[in-house]
Design a protein around this motif. Structure first.
Motif, PDB file in Angstrom:
ATOM      1  N   UNK A  35       0.832  -0.978  -0.026  1.00  0.00           N
ATOM      2  CA  UNK A  35      -0.106   0.013  -0.006  1.00  0.00           C
ATOM      3  C   UNK A  35       0.830   1.192  -0.042  1.00  0.00           C
ATOM      4  N   UNK A  36       0.727   2.146  -0.854  1.00  0.00           N
ATOM      5  CA  UNK A  36       1.207   3.436  -1.066  1.00  0.00           C
ATOM      6  C   UNK A  36       0.477   4.090   0.241  1.00  0.00           C
ATOM      7  N   UNK A  37      -0.725   4.033   0.260  1.00  0.00           N
ATOM      8  CA  UNK A  37      -1.348   4.750   1.130  1.00  0.00           C
ATOM      9  C   UNK A  37      -2.933   3.954   1.512  1.00  0.00           C
ATOM     10  N   UNK A  38      -3.335   4.271   2.831  1.00  0.00           N
ATOM     11  CA  UNK A  38      -4.557   3.376   3.304  1.00  0.00           C
ATOM     12  C   UNK A  38      -5.169   4.562   4.196  1.00  0.00           C
ATOM     13  N   UNK A  39      -6.363   5.102   3.556  1.00  0.00           N
ATOM     14  CA  UNK A  39      -7.212   6.313   4.388  1.00  0.00           C
ATOM     15  C   UNK A  39      -8.439   5.673   4.996  1.00  0.00           C
ATOM     16  N   UNK A  40      -8.532   5.653   6.243  1.00  0.00           N
ATOM     17  CA  UNK A  40      -9.699   5.381   6.774  1.00  0.00           C
ATOM     18  C   UNK A  40     -10.399   6.679   7.323  1.00  0.00           C
ATOM     19  N   UNK A  41     -11.634   6.906   7.108  1.00  0.00           N
ATOM     20  CA  UNK A  41     -12.267   8.244   7.528  1.00  0.00           C
ATOM     21  C   UNK A  41     -11.356   9.222   7.009  1.00  0.00           C
ATOM     22  N   UNK A  42     -10.595   9.429   6.167  1.00  0.00           N
ATOM     23  CA  UNK A  42      -9.939  10.422   5.844  1.00  0.00           C
ATOM     24  C   UNK A  42      -8.487  10.638   6.510  1.00  0.00           C
ATOM     25  N   UNK A  43      -8.145   9.565   7.358  1.00  0.00           N
ATOM     26  CA  UNK A  43      -7.038   9.495   7.999  1.00  0.00           C
ATOM     27  C   UNK A  43      -6.051   8.571   7.714  1.00  0.00           C
ATOM     28  N   UNK A  44      -4.727   8.888   7.551  1.00  0.00           N
ATOM     29  CA  UNK A  44      -3.751   8.034   7.008  1.00  0.00           C
ATOM     30  C   UNK A  44      -3.382   6.839   7.881  1.00  0.00           C
ATOM     31  N   UNK A  45      -3.844   5.636   7.494  1.00  0.00           N
ATOM     32  CA  UNK A  45      -3.599   4.448   8.715  1.00  0.00           C
ATOM     33  C   UNK A  45      -2.224   3.761   8.129  1.00  0.00           C
ATOM     34  N   UNK A  46      -2.055   3.716   6.986  1.00  0.00           N
ATOM     35  CA  UNK A  46      -0.965   3.081   6.542  1.00  0.00           C
ATOM     36  C   UNK A  46      -0.270   4.050   5.247  1.00  0.00           C
ATOM     37  N   UNK A  47       1.056   4.128   5.458  1.00  0.00           N
ATOM     38  CA  UNK A  47       1.836   5.224   4.546  1.00  0.00           C
ATOM     39  C   UNK A  47       2.935   4.437   4.191  1.00  0.00           C
ATOM     40  N   UNK A  48       3.252   4.172   2.776  1.00  0.00           N
ATOM     41  CA  UNK A  48       4.428   3.375   2.028  1.00  0.00           C
ATOM     42  C   UNK A  48       4.505   2.028   2.699  1.00  0.00           C
ATOM     43  N   UNK A  49       3.453   1.373   2.779  1.00  0.00           N
ATOM     44  CA  UNK A  49       3.593  -0.082   3.361  1.00  0.00           C
ATOM     45  C   UNK A  49       3.796  -0.295   4.905  1.00  0.00           C
ATOM     46  N   UNK A  50       3.686   0.951   5.656  1.00  0.00           N
ATOM     47  CA  UNK A  50       3.897   0.719   7.049  1.00  0.00           C
ATOM     48  C   UNK A  50       2.555   1.345   7.908  1.00  0.00           C
ATOM     49  N   UNK A  51       2.323   0.643   9.051  1.00  0.00           N
ATOM     50  CA  UNK A  51       1.205   1.148   9.804  1.00  0.00           C
ATOM     51  C   UNK A  51       1.908   2.705  10.556  1.00  0.00           C
ATOM     52  N   UNK A  52       1.085   3.524  10.393  1.00  0.00           N
ATOM     53  CA  UNK A  52       1.298   4.932  10.954  1.00  0.00           C
ATOM     54  C   UNK A  52       0.592   5.258  12.485  1.00  0.00           C
ATOM     55  N   UNK A  53      -0.255   4.184  12.660  1.00  0.00           N
ATOM     56  CA  UNK A  53      -0.889   4.595  13.922  1.00  0.00           C
ATOM     57  C   UNK A  53      -0.219   3.630  15.145  1.00  0.00           C
ATOM     58  N   UNK A  54       0.260   2.397  14.951  1.00  0.00           N
ATOM     59  CA  UNK A  54       0.697   1.588  16.048  1.00  0.00           C
ATOM     60  C   UNK A  54       1.932   0.971  15.548  1.00  0.00           C
ATOM     61  N   UNK A  55       2.775   0.409  16.628  1.00  0.00           N
ATOM     62  CA  UNK A  55       3.939  -0.083  16.592  1.00  0.00           C
ATOM     63  C   UNK A  55       3.776  -1.598  16.284  1.00  0.00           C
ATOM     64  N   UNK A  56       4.027  -2.143  15.121  1.00  0.00           N
ATOM     65  CA  UNK A  56       3.764  -3.550  14.677  1.00  0.00           C
ATOM     66  C   UNK A  56       4.626  -4.495  15.520  1.00  0.00           C
ATOM     67  N   UNK A  57       6.077  -4.096  15.954  1.00  0.00           N
ATOM     68  CA  UNK A  57       6.869  -4.916  16.828  1.00  0.00           C
ATOM     69  C   UNK A  57       6.440  -5.005  18.159  1.00  0.00           C
ATOM     70  N   UNK A  58       5.794  -4.056  18.720  1.00  0.00           N
ATOM     71  CA  UNK A  58       5.295  -4.091  19.836  1.00  0.00           C
ATOM     72  C   UNK A  58       4.036  -4.980  20.100  1.00  0.00           C
ATOM     73  N   UNK A  59       3.116  -4.927  18.924  1.00  0.00           N
ATOM     74  CA  UNK A  59       2.141  -5.611  18.812  1.00  0.00           C
ATOM     75  C   UNK A  59       2.333  -7.111  18.757  1.00  0.00           C
ATOM     76  N   UNK A  60       3.478  -7.279  17.979  1.00  0.00           N
ATOM     77  CA  UNK A  60       3.878  -8.625  17.600  1.00  0.00           C
ATOM     78  C   UNK A  60       4.295  -9.337  19.071  1.00  0.00           C
ATOM     79  N   UNK A  61       5.062  -8.500  19.778  1.00  0.00           N
ATOM     80  CA  UNK A  61       5.702  -9.055  21.034  1.00  0.00           C
ATOM     81  C   UNK A  61       4.592  -9.336  22.047  1.00  0.00           C
ATOM     82  N   UNK A  62       3.358  -8.549  22.126  1.00  0.00           N
ATOM     83  CA  UNK A  62       2.324  -8.800  23.094  1.00  0.00           C
ATOM     84  C   UNK A  62       1.552  -9.895  22.639  1.00  0.00           C
ATOM     85  N   UNK A  63       1.408 -10.302  21.389  1.00  0.00           N
ATOM     86  CA  UNK A  63       0.775 -11.300  20.749  1.00  0.00           C
ATOM     87  C   UNK A  63       1.633 -12.690  21.144  1.00  0.00           C
TER      88      UNK A  63
END
Length: 445
Positions: free
Chosen positions: A409-437
């Motif tokens: 994904x170059x960009x994913x907008x949800x309700x006009x907000x950028x949630x993914x930019x250039x293939x990476x989540x801009x809202x949460x830390x995926x490494x931290x999520x993976x560790x918690x899981x």
């Protein structure tokens, strides 16, 4: 305002409008214009370079069990009933912390694969597990996805002729009261809502007829939608015929569970009369091709359902029966399975994209808000990057997306907000999520 320009656009509107080189204008949380060529308005806008990309509506996931992200890889050779029997005792130890970790991981993976709206069907509520529904709603807000959690329930345990053990079922009245409470606490009826609740007893073999009937009455009194599993396996069909003397769809009809406010998960084993009934009543179907393949459940008659005018959307299903959890990949899976069942003309790439977008919006009762790129609709937009090796040389961008490998994904907008930019989540830390899981999964094991 945000302007995406220079991209191919598949609007998935009623006319199938596409632009080889076009623009989309977003103001706050709405799409205000879609058209061919470059944008020629206010020069002060934020511009996104979409060259080499395809813009589509954000994908809509119509069926999931997010808690299962903490129990992937179990029961690898089992059919549905054996798989459930192995996993129910594990799920009996769920708590709010585990559900938050699992939901965060599942929703993050959905976002990275083009999903802007997701349901979740949560039906396991162990005693003393905490507020599990609130935990996943919090996770959805953190990731930034539009969320339709379905307050599920089970009240038919093994001792009463059902499949689940006593440890994971609820008292009927308590389940109904908790469902009403979930609607009161979380359901947002406004246009553009980020959270809506559905009423969702689990399945014919884990729920009493009384709970099914009273849940339907509750949902209709509250003006919310209904969701359940139905006709997933031959074993379920045998169960319904033996216990209820009818097919699963006949049983659903008897209990008031057909209508344009209902969508059913799977609907794999349907005879022609059942398909006609779903189409005539406008009852939706959440098609989960990868999960059906993982459990060997069969191939749903999607071409026949579409021809009958039943709403059909896509679902990844729970991550314990679809370990990848990627919605974008389901576009190809749906296409392939339809063709395995009905030949190469059974489903086109554009029909598959419509399943993942407008079909899902119809199932969720949000076709006036989501599912297509049109002025006035919500700014839920996926901009797929087709510049790489995996898509090079495919002239048709929709075919590149559906037939080709997973597109970043170059960009994913949800309700006009950028949630993914250039293939990476801009809202949460995926490494931290993976560790918690990983910690939650180890704890359950």
């Amino acid at each position: 305002m945000i302007v995406i320009e220079g991209c191919a656009i598949a609007t998935v509107d009623a006319g199938g409008t596409e632009h080889a080189d076009g623009h989309i204008v977003v103001a706050e949380n709405r799409i205000v214009a879609v058209g061919p060529g470059p944008y020629r308005g206010d020069a002060s806008v934020t511009t996104v370079d979409g060259r080499g990309c395809l813009a589509t509506p954000g994908l809509v996931n119509t069926h999931h069990h997010l808690y299962q992200w903490a129990t992937r890889g179990y029961a690898q050779q089992e059919i549905l009933f054996g798989w459930l029997k192995e996993l129910y005792p594990v799920w009996a130890r769920l708590d709010a912390g585990i559900v938050h970790a699992a939901a965060s991981a599942g929703l993050a993976q959905l976002a990275l694969t083009g999903c802007t709206t997701s349901t979740d069907h949560h039906y396991v509520f162990p005693r003393d597990g905490g507020d599990l529904l609130a935990a996943e709603i919090e996770a959805a807000a953190e990731v930034g996805l539009r969320f339709h959690p379905c307050r599920g329930s089970m009240d038919l345990s093994e001792k009463d002729g059902g499949l689940p053990p006593d440890s994971v079922v609820e008292d009927t009245d308590a389940a109904l009261a908790a469902t009403k409470d979930a609607i009161d606490r979380f359901h947002d009826r406004s246009f553009g809502a980020m959270v809506r609740i559905a009423v969702a007893p689990c399945s014919p073999f884990s729920v009493t007829p009384r709970l099914m009937e009273e849940a339907a009455r509750l949902a209709r009194a509250e003006g919310v939608r209904l969701h359940t599993h139905l006709a997933e396996t031959v074993e379920e069909e045998h169960y319904c015929k033996e216990v209820h003397g009818c097919t699963p769809v006949e049983y659903a009809e008897r209990l008031g569970w057909l209508g344009d406010d209902v969508w059913l998960a799977h609907a794999v084993h349907l005879d022609p009369a059942a398909i006609a009934k779903l189409g005539a009543t406008g009852t939706g179907v959440a098609h989960c091709p990868s999960s059906n393949g993982r459990l060997g459940a069969g191939i749903a008659p999607i071409r026949d359902l579409l021809d009958a005018r039943a709403p059909v959307g896509l679902g990844v299903d729970g991550a314990a029966s679809q370990e990848a959890g990627e919605l974008g990949a389901e576009l190809r899976q749906a296409l392939y399975l339809a063709r395995l069942r009905g030949g190469p003309a059974a489903l086109t790439a554009r029909e598959s994209l419509a399943l993942g977008t407008m079909g899902g919006a119809r199932c969720l009762g949000r076709a006036d808000e989501l599912g297509s790129l049109e002025a006035g609709k919500l700014a839920d937009i996926a901009l797929w990057d087709l510049n790489g090796l995996g898509h090079a040389g495919i002239a048709d961008p929709v075919a590149a997306l559906v037939f080709g490998p997973a597109a970043p994904l170059r960009l994913l907008l949800v309700n006009g907000r950028a949630v993914v930019q250039e293939g990476a989540l801009s809202t949460v830390d995926t490494s931290a999520i993976a560790g918690s899981l990983a910690r939650a999964a180890r704890g359950l094991r």
